[in-house]
Write an enzyme that holds these catalytic residues in place. Structure first.
Site, PDB file in Angstrom:
ATOM      1  N   HIS A 119      24.043  -7.708   0.627  1.00 51.66           N
ATOM      2  CA  HIS A 119      24.937  -6.773  -0.073  1.00 51.66           C
ATOM      3  C   HIS A 119      25.749  -7.584  -1.093  1.00 51.66           C
ATOM      4  CE1 HIS A 119      27.290  -3.279  -0.871  1.00 51.66           C
ATOM      5  NE2 HIS A 119      28.028  -3.203   0.224  1.00 51.66           N
ATOM      6  N   HIS A 128      16.346  -3.661  -4.526  1.00 49.96           N
ATOM      7  CA  HIS A 128      17.397  -2.712  -4.138  1.00 49.96           C
ATOM      8  C   HIS A 128      16.819  -1.664  -3.205  1.00 49.96           C
ATOM      9  CE1 HIS A 128      20.829  -0.013  -4.448  1.00 49.96           C
ATOM     10  NE2 HIS A 128      21.481  -1.050  -4.927  1.00 49.96           N
ATOM     11  N   ASP A 152      23.884  -7.543  -8.928  1.00 51.76           N
ATOM     12  CA  ASP A 152      24.386  -8.893  -8.692  1.00 51.76           C
ATOM     13  C   ASP A 152      23.744  -9.940  -9.597  1.00 51.76           C
ATOM     14  OD1 ASP A 152      26.211  -8.275  -6.574  1.00 51.76           O
ATOM     15  OD2 ASP A 152      24.454  -7.811  -5.359  1.00 51.76           O
TER      16      ASP A 152
HETATM   17  N1  COA Z   1      12.874 -11.322  -3.324  1.00 45.47           N
HETATM   18  C1  COA Z   1      11.662 -11.350  -2.755  1.00 45.47           C
HETATM   19  N2  COA Z   1      11.150 -10.363  -2.014  1.00 45.47           N
HETATM   20  C2  COA Z   1      11.895  -9.276  -1.863  1.00 45.47           C
HETATM   21  C3  COA Z   1      13.166  -9.144  -2.428  1.00 45.47           C
HETATM   22  C4  COA Z   1      13.640 -10.220  -3.191  1.00 45.47           C
HETATM   23  N3  COA Z   1      14.855 -10.191  -3.738  1.00 45.47           N
HETATM   24  N4  COA Z   1      13.678  -7.951  -2.111  1.00 45.47           N
HETATM   25  C5  COA Z   1      12.783  -7.326  -1.343  1.00 45.47           C
HETATM   26  N5  COA Z   1      11.714  -8.135  -1.192  1.00 45.47           N
HETATM   27  C6  COA Z   1      10.509  -7.823  -0.433  1.00 45.47           C
HETATM   28  C7  COA Z   1      10.704  -8.064   1.048  1.00 45.47           C
HETATM   29  O1  COA Z   1      10.418  -9.392   1.403  1.00 45.47           O
HETATM   30  C8  COA Z   1       9.733  -7.102   1.632  1.00 45.47           C
HETATM   31  O2  COA Z   1       8.432  -7.628   1.504  1.00 45.47           O
HETATM   32  P1  COA Z   1       7.362  -7.463   2.691  1.00 45.47           P
HETATM   33  O3  COA Z   1       7.240  -5.978   2.882  1.00 45.47           O
HETATM   34  O4  COA Z   1       6.169  -8.135   2.120  1.00 45.47           O
HETATM   35  O5  COA Z   1       7.982  -8.146   3.862  1.00 45.47           O
HETATM   36  C9  COA Z   1       9.808  -5.925   0.679  1.00 45.47           C
HETATM   37  O6  COA Z   1      10.223  -6.451  -0.567  1.00 45.47           O
HETATM   38  C10 COA Z   1      10.763  -4.833   1.090  1.00 45.47           C
HETATM   39  O7  COA Z   1      11.956  -5.438   1.457  1.00 45.47           O
HETATM   40  P2  COA Z   1      13.037  -4.755   2.383  1.00 45.47           P
HETATM   41  O8  COA Z   1      13.992  -5.793   2.845  1.00 45.47           O
HETATM   42  O9  COA Z   1      12.411  -3.871   3.390  1.00 45.47           O
HETATM   43  O10 COA Z   1      13.709  -3.779   1.379  1.00 45.47           O
HETATM   44  P3  COA Z   1      15.146  -3.264   1.449  1.00 45.47           P
HETATM   45  O11 COA Z   1      15.137  -1.905   0.947  1.00 45.47           O
HETATM   46  O12 COA Z   1      15.834  -3.464   2.730  1.00 45.47           O
HETATM   47  O13 COA Z   1      15.754  -4.313   0.392  1.00 45.47           O
HETATM   48  C11 COA Z   1      17.501  -5.584  -0.364  1.00 45.47           C
HETATM   49  C12 COA Z   1      16.881  -4.193  -0.269  1.00 45.47           C
HETATM   50  C13 COA Z   1      18.601  -5.513  -1.378  1.00 45.47           C
HETATM   51  C14 COA Z   1      18.074  -5.989   0.983  1.00 45.47           C
HETATM   52  C15 COA Z   1      16.435  -6.629  -0.801  1.00 45.47           C
HETATM   53  O14 COA Z   1      15.854  -6.265  -2.029  1.00 45.47           O
HETATM   54  C16 COA Z   1      17.013  -8.031  -0.899  1.00 45.47           C
HETATM   55  O15 COA Z   1      17.124  -8.724   0.112  1.00 45.47           O
HETATM   56  N6  COA Z   1      17.384  -8.500  -2.139  1.00 45.47           N
HETATM   57  C17 COA Z   1      17.993  -9.764  -2.299  1.00 45.47           C
HETATM   58  C18 COA Z   1      19.462  -9.712  -1.948  1.00 45.47           C
HETATM   59  C19 COA Z   1      20.242  -8.903  -2.952  1.00 45.47           C
HETATM   60  O16 COA Z   1      20.108  -9.101  -4.170  1.00 45.47           O
HETATM   61  N7  COA Z   1      21.111  -8.044  -2.448  1.00 45.47           N
HETATM   62  C20 COA Z   1      21.999  -7.237  -3.287  1.00 45.47           C
HETATM   63  C21 COA Z   1      21.577  -5.813  -3.288  1.00 45.47           C
HETATM   64  S1  COA Z   1      22.506  -4.882  -4.444  1.00 45.47           S
END
Ligand code: COA
Length: 389
Positions: free
Chosen positions: A224, A263, A321
């Site tokens: 987050h 996201h 971010d």
């Molecule tokens: N870099 C690499 N891979 C990513 C990624 C990233 N920033 N964000 C998502 N993925 C991948 C995951 O590894 C997963 O791959 P898989 O299915 O092969 O394991 C897939 O995309 C789905 O990810 P998931 O965690 O289920 O999606 P989510 O809806 O929960 O993700 C976030 C949302 C924000 C948690 C995720 O995109 C993330 O961790 N981003 C980086 C942290 C970030 O920038 N957070 C701020 C959000 S505003």
């Protein structure tokens, strides 16, 4: 699906748990609106104070209303001396988010309202918290550098005053505008994790200080708001634009995520990223040093390219971010304070959501499926097997 046949929505993905009049995230088309106003219109044209009015009071302010709100905010910026003293006595190595959460929570101790049996969750207290959040951050920024905090000024905007409190110098207009735009863009984002946390806490009829403290705690993690600080660490690790692609390939190869990318809601580039990128570019030109901006650009391009190859079925694009990192770095802020800056913007949305929750409250209390052992007889301590050492 759980072992009992019930559907379990881990992460509440796609689950609707409430409604709001405050903001709307349209993830498929990449649109964000606050009470029906598109952030594409608000970011270049409205100030953070106008957004506070819009979120807390339901409409954009008239000039008189805005003047009144600005006065309300600017006269509430000072912190109680014991809280500043507490910061002075804290280890200089303390993480800024820990300090912000602790001191913001401490504001409740100095609330002018008698708290016994009283609810202090009102717009007045919301404005108090909105006003003071940047003062806490600026004070800690100086205290940990062995400098005295600078008293807030009441003739400056939230953005300009924050920059002034860090350095004691009047920021350039372009700097104050860049931070103001950032605060506008961060002000609200529907039921994101920290806002939901605030609403859950408020739903128990805990007060606004408790709910904001819960939100601050939830914001901290790097899935987050913590991603902003983590994104800056990535820029540092990449080091130069030509290293971006190799960095991304190595990181993904190790199973890591690229911070600031991806996201839960957006299937396209986060609409806030475009405005933040433009501000980061303007600032870097103003400073005559585009290092952070250039690395971020190259990193975004490399991430888009490599993620398309490695995760072709996912839609992972820059989020809010990502360009926060070059923007705040070019405003002279250290990377570990970026999540705190996020809080200085989101406090507007948190407060409005808390008041909205209380306006039509129902205790938020979901269920979980039980996957432990079935009911069995209690074993008294004397009859339990001894532990082998
Ligand atoms: N870099 C690499 N891979 C990513 C990624 C990233 N920033 N964000 C998502 N993925 C991948 C995951 O590894 C997963 O791959 P898989 O299915 O092969 O394991 C897939 O995309 C789905 O990810 P998931 O965690 O289920 O999606 P989510 O809806 O929960 O993700 C976030 C949302 C924000 C948690 C995720 O995109 C993330 O961790 N981003 C980086 C942290 C970030 O920038 N957070 C701020 C959000 S505003």
């Amino acid at each position: 699906m759980s072992s009992t046949g019930l559907i379990v929505d881990r992460g509440l993905e796609g689950v609707v748990v409430g409604s709001t009049l405050l903001s709307n995230v349209e993830g498929k088309i990449g649109r964000l609106t606050y009470r029906g106003y598109d952030i594409d219109d608000l970011a270049p044209n409205a100030t953070f104070e106008e957004i506070v009015h819009l979120l807390l009071f339901g409409q954009l302010p008239t000039s008189d209303e805005l003047d009144h709100l600005k006065r309300e905010i600017s006269t509430r910026r000072m912190l109680p001396e014991p809280l500043i003293d507490g910061m002075r006595r804290s280890p200089k190595t303390a993480w800024p988010m820990d300090v912000l959460r602790t001191v913001a929570s401490g504001l409740a101790l100095f609330s002018p309202v008698n708290r016994v049996g009283e609810h202090v969750s009102d717009a007045h207290t919301a404005i108090e918290l909105i006003a003071k959040m940047p003062t806490i951050l600026a004070a800690w920024d100086r205290i940990r550098r062995d400098l005295d905090p600078i008293e807030p000024r009441n003739d400056l905007s939230q953005a300009a005053n924050f920059l002034y409190m860090r350095t004691g110098k009047m920021p350039a207009e372009i700097e104050a505008k860049a931070l103001d735009t950032y605060l506008v863009l961060l002000a609200d984002h529907s039921y994101n994790a920290s806002t939901f946390s605030a609403r859950v806490t408020a739903s128990t009829r805990a007060d606004i200080y408790a709910a904001v403290t819960a939100a601050l705690a939830t914001l901290e993690g790097d899935l987050h708001g913590g991603a902003a600080s983590a994104a800056f660490n990535t820029l540092l690790s990449v080091g130069s634009p030509d290293r971006a692609e190799i960095y991304v390939r190595d990181a993904l190869g190790r199973g890591e995520r690229i911070m600031g990318m991806g996201h839960r809601e957006y299937r396209v580039r986060d609409p806030r990223a475009r405005h933040l990128e433009a501000k980061a570019k303007e600032l870097s030109a103003y400073r005559g040093d585009s290092r952070w901006y250039e690395i971020a650009r190259a990193l975004e391009e490399a991430s888009n390219k490599v993620l398309k190859e490695t995760k072709p079925d996912k839609s992972i694009y820059a989020n809010v971010d990502f360009y926060t990192a070059p923007l705040l770095a070019d405003l002279g802020m250290p990377g570990d304070e970026f999540t705190c800056m996020f809080a200085c913007g989101r406090i507007a949305g948190w407060s409005a959501h808390i008041l909205e929750q209380l306006g039509d409250n129902r205790l938020i209390r979901p269920q979980a499926t039980y996957e432990g052992p079935p009911p069995g007889p209690f074993v008294p301590i004397g009859s339990r097997p001894t532990t082998a050492h």
